[in-house]
Design a protein around this motif. Sequence first.
Motif, PDB file in Angstrom:
ATOM      1  N   ARG A 174       0.831  -1.209   0.000  1.00  0.00           N
ATOM      2  CA  ARG A 174       0.000   0.000   0.000  1.00  0.00           C
ATOM      3  C   ARG A 174       0.860   1.253   0.000  1.00  0.00           C
ATOM      4  O   ARG A 174       0.528   2.257  -0.641  1.00  0.00           O
ATOM      5  CB  ARG A 174      -0.920   0.000   1.221  1.00  0.00           C
ATOM      6  CG  ARG A 174      -1.906  -1.155   1.286  1.00  0.00           C
ATOM      7  CD  ARG A 174      -2.565  -1.194   2.652  1.00  0.00           C
ATOM      8  NE  ARG A 174      -1.545  -1.310   3.700  1.00  0.00           N
ATOM      9  CZ  ARG A 174      -1.766  -1.070   4.982  1.00  0.00           C
ATOM     10  NH1 ARG A 174      -2.972  -0.670   5.378  1.00  0.00           N
ATOM     11  NH2 ARG A 174      -0.794  -1.198   5.882  1.00  0.00           N
ATOM     12  N   GLY A 175       1.988   1.197   0.718  1.00  0.00           N
ATOM     13  CA  GLY A 175       2.881   2.340   0.759  1.00  0.00           C
ATOM     14  C   GLY A 175       3.480   2.650  -0.598  1.00  0.00           C
ATOM     15  O   GLY A 175       3.650   3.813  -0.961  1.00  0.00           O
ATOM     16  N   ALA A 176       3.798   1.596  -1.380  1.00  0.00           N
ATOM     17  CA  ALA A 176       4.347   1.806  -2.719  1.00  0.00           C
ATOM     18  C   ALA A 176       3.345   2.526  -3.614  1.00  0.00           C
ATOM     19  O   ALA A 176       3.700   3.448  -4.355  1.00  0.00           O
ATOM     20  CB  ALA A 176       4.741   0.465  -3.330  1.00  0.00           C
ATOM     21  N   VAL A 177       2.086   2.104  -3.545  1.00  0.00           N
ATOM     22  CA  VAL A 177       1.046   2.741  -4.353  1.00  0.00           C
ATOM     23  C   VAL A 177       0.825   4.175  -3.897  1.00  0.00           C
ATOM     24  O   VAL A 177       0.758   5.109  -4.711  1.00  0.00           O
ATOM     25  CB  VAL A 177      -0.272   1.939  -4.261  1.00  0.00           C
ATOM     26  CG1 VAL A 177      -1.388   2.665  -5.013  1.00  0.00           C
ATOM     27  CG2 VAL A 177      -0.073   0.535  -4.829  1.00  0.00           C
ATOM     28  N   LEU A 178       0.737   4.377  -2.586  1.00  0.00           N
ATOM     29  CA  LEU A 178       0.522   5.720  -2.052  1.00  0.00           C
ATOM     30  C   LEU A 178       1.684   6.642  -2.400  1.00  0.00           C
ATOM     31  O   LEU A 178       1.481   7.788  -2.819  1.00  0.00           O
ATOM     32  CB  LEU A 178       0.342   5.644  -0.529  1.00  0.00           C
ATOM     33  CG  LEU A 178       0.139   6.979   0.195  1.00  0.00           C
ATOM     34  CD1 LEU A 178      -1.141   7.651  -0.279  1.00  0.00           C
ATOM     35  CD2 LEU A 178       0.092   6.776   1.710  1.00  0.00           C
ATOM     36  N   GLY A 179       2.921   6.149  -2.236  1.00  0.00           N
ATOM     37  CA  GLY A 179       4.083   6.968  -2.552  1.00  0.00           C
ATOM     38  C   GLY A 179       4.156   7.329  -4.025  1.00  0.00           C
ATOM     39  O   GLY A 179       4.490   8.460  -4.381  1.00  0.00           O
ATOM     40  N   GLY A 180       3.833   6.374  -4.904  1.00  0.00           N
ATOM     41  CA  GLY A 180       3.846   6.650  -6.334  1.00  0.00           C
ATOM     42  C   GLY A 180       2.836   7.711  -6.727  1.00  0.00           C
ATOM     43  O   GLY A 180       3.145   8.642  -7.476  1.00  0.00           O
ATOM     44  N   LEU A 181       1.624   7.587  -6.217  1.00  0.00           N
ATOM     45  CA  LEU A 181       0.581   8.574  -6.520  1.00  0.00           C
ATOM     46  C   LEU A 181       0.961   9.948  -5.973  1.00  0.00           C
ATOM     47  O   LEU A 181       0.737  10.971  -6.636  1.00  0.00           O
ATOM     48  CB  LEU A 181      -0.759   8.116  -5.942  1.00  0.00           C
ATOM     49  CG  LEU A 181      -1.383   6.887  -6.603  1.00  0.00           C
ATOM     50  CD1 LEU A 181      -2.637   6.460  -5.858  1.00  0.00           C
ATOM     51  CD2 LEU A 181      -1.717   7.159  -8.068  1.00  0.00           C
ATOM     52  N   PHE A 182       1.528   9.975  -4.782  1.00  0.00           N
ATOM     53  CA  PHE A 182       1.920  11.252  -4.177  1.00  0.00           C
ATOM     54  C   PHE A 182       2.967  11.959  -5.035  1.00  0.00           C
ATOM     55  O   PHE A 182       2.870  13.168  -5.292  1.00  0.00           O
ATOM     56  CB  PHE A 182       2.461  11.021  -2.766  1.00  0.00           C
ATOM     57  CG  PHE A 182       2.917  12.284  -2.082  1.00  0.00           C
ATOM     58  CD1 PHE A 182       2.007  13.109  -1.446  1.00  0.00           C
ATOM     59  CD2 PHE A 182       4.267  12.641  -2.080  1.00  0.00           C
ATOM     60  CE1 PHE A 182       2.424  14.281  -0.832  1.00  0.00           C
ATOM     61  CE2 PHE A 182       4.692  13.810  -1.466  1.00  0.00           C
ATOM     62  CZ  PHE A 182       3.769  14.627  -0.831  1.00  0.00           C
ATOM     63  N   LEU A 183       3.977  11.214  -5.493  1.00  0.00           N
ATOM     64  CA  LEU A 183       5.020  11.832  -6.310  1.00  0.00           C
ATOM     65  C   LEU A 183       4.480  12.287  -7.663  1.00  0.00           C
ATOM     66  O   LEU A 183       4.838  13.363  -8.149  1.00  0.00           O
ATOM     67  CB  LEU A 183       6.170  10.849  -6.519  1.00  0.00           C
ATOM     68  CG  LEU A 183       7.090  10.602  -5.323  1.00  0.00           C
ATOM     69  CD1 LEU A 183       8.263   9.737  -5.742  1.00  0.00           C
ATOM     70  CD2 LEU A 183       7.596  11.905  -4.728  1.00  0.00           C
ATOM     71  N   GLY A 184       3.630  11.470  -8.275  1.00  0.00           N
ATOM     72  CA  GLY A 184       3.056  11.854  -9.561  1.00  0.00           C
ATOM     73  C   GLY A 184       2.235  13.121  -9.465  1.00  0.00           C
ATOM     74  O   GLY A 184       2.348  14.031 -10.310  1.00  0.00           O
ATOM     75  N   ILE A 185       1.413  13.209  -8.440  1.00  0.00           N
ATOM     76  CA  ILE A 185       0.578  14.399  -8.241  1.00  0.00           C
ATOM     77  C   ILE A 185       1.447  15.616  -7.921  1.00  0.00           C
ATOM     78  O   ILE A 185       1.198  16.726  -8.409  1.00  0.00           O
ATOM     79  CB  ILE A 185      -0.462  14.148  -7.139  1.00  0.00           C
ATOM     80  CG1 ILE A 185      -1.470  13.101  -7.621  1.00  0.00           C
ATOM     81  CG2 ILE A 185      -1.173  15.436  -6.749  1.00  0.00           C
ATOM     82  CD1 ILE A 185      -2.424  12.611  -6.542  1.00  0.00           C
ATOM     83  N   SER A 186       2.494  15.415  -7.106  1.00  0.00           N
ATOM     84  CA  SER A 186       3.389  16.525  -6.758  1.00  0.00           C
ATOM     85  C   SER A 186       4.080  17.082  -7.995  1.00  0.00           C
ATOM     86  O   SER A 186       4.188  18.303  -8.170  1.00  0.00           O
ATOM     87  CB  SER A 186       4.433  16.052  -5.741  1.00  0.00           C
ATOM     88  OG  SER A 186       3.819  15.606  -4.555  1.00  0.00           O
TER      89      SER A 186
END
Length: 291
Positions: free
Chosen positions: A238-250
């Motif tokens: 879950r952390g990998a998915v959350l981290g990926g989405l966070f970086l993409g949005i940033s």
Amino acid sequence: MSDFIQAMIDGIAIGSLYALIAIGYSMVFGILQFVNFAHGELFMLGAYFVMLFLTMGAPIWAALLFAILAVGAIAIVIERVAYKPLRKHNRLAPLITAVAMSLFLQNIVQVLFSPNSLSYPINIPGNIVTFGELFVRIRDIGIFLLTIALAVSLKLFLNKTKAGKGIKALAMHADASKLCGVPFDRTVSLTFFIGAMLAVIAGTIQGMATNQIFPLMGVNAGLKAFAAAVLGGIGDLRGAVLGGLFLGISESMLVSYELSTYKDGFAFVILIIVLLVRPQGILGRAQLVKV
């Protein structure tokens, strides 16, 4: 507010690709406790293999399947030949080997194909749907939904199947799992294959969305996916998915506010801040060490 929401929507697709690559980093680290820096090159190889099979006349589903099998086999060979002999050495040895494998794969692709960008033989239409002042690409929604579907499927595989439970067991305690009969080498190979499969899918989507691929495309994406994995809590799906989405949005927000020059470095600035405040990542658990 509309610009803010638009930037979030635009960043979901690229964040989803980071998430797919980051899952591979997390799974390998969860078992072997080392970072496979050649994983970004599997993302690149996936795009090239799909292109190769497409130019040979294969339909897209067959090209993707053959590419997954080919890159998965390469990932297993890399693990068996380059990483397995170094398991009992200090952690620096496999890390340096992973960097060497990354450079080796980049140069092999440049020799076999071309050091220049190549046009992809198939692309995803960029049809847009309008919601008031917001513009949403249908392909971005599809990429996000596909990422969620793959993450959920992987979670079910890990929780419901014998092989998946073996992966989880090795991630929790490798020595105890081996004593309980979990086949270590076979499970490690399966982990590398699953990570390669997700990387191939991400690389194919990247190629079809941007309509071009190049030998170094895995470097930047791989580093950001690694940052996403650590940010979310490396070893946590879950952390990998959350981290990926966070970086993409940033990244999308920086581009939206005309700060695109800093988008590549921003991921690592955020990573440093998170590691200073919460070293285990957003969803990671702190390791308790008995003294």
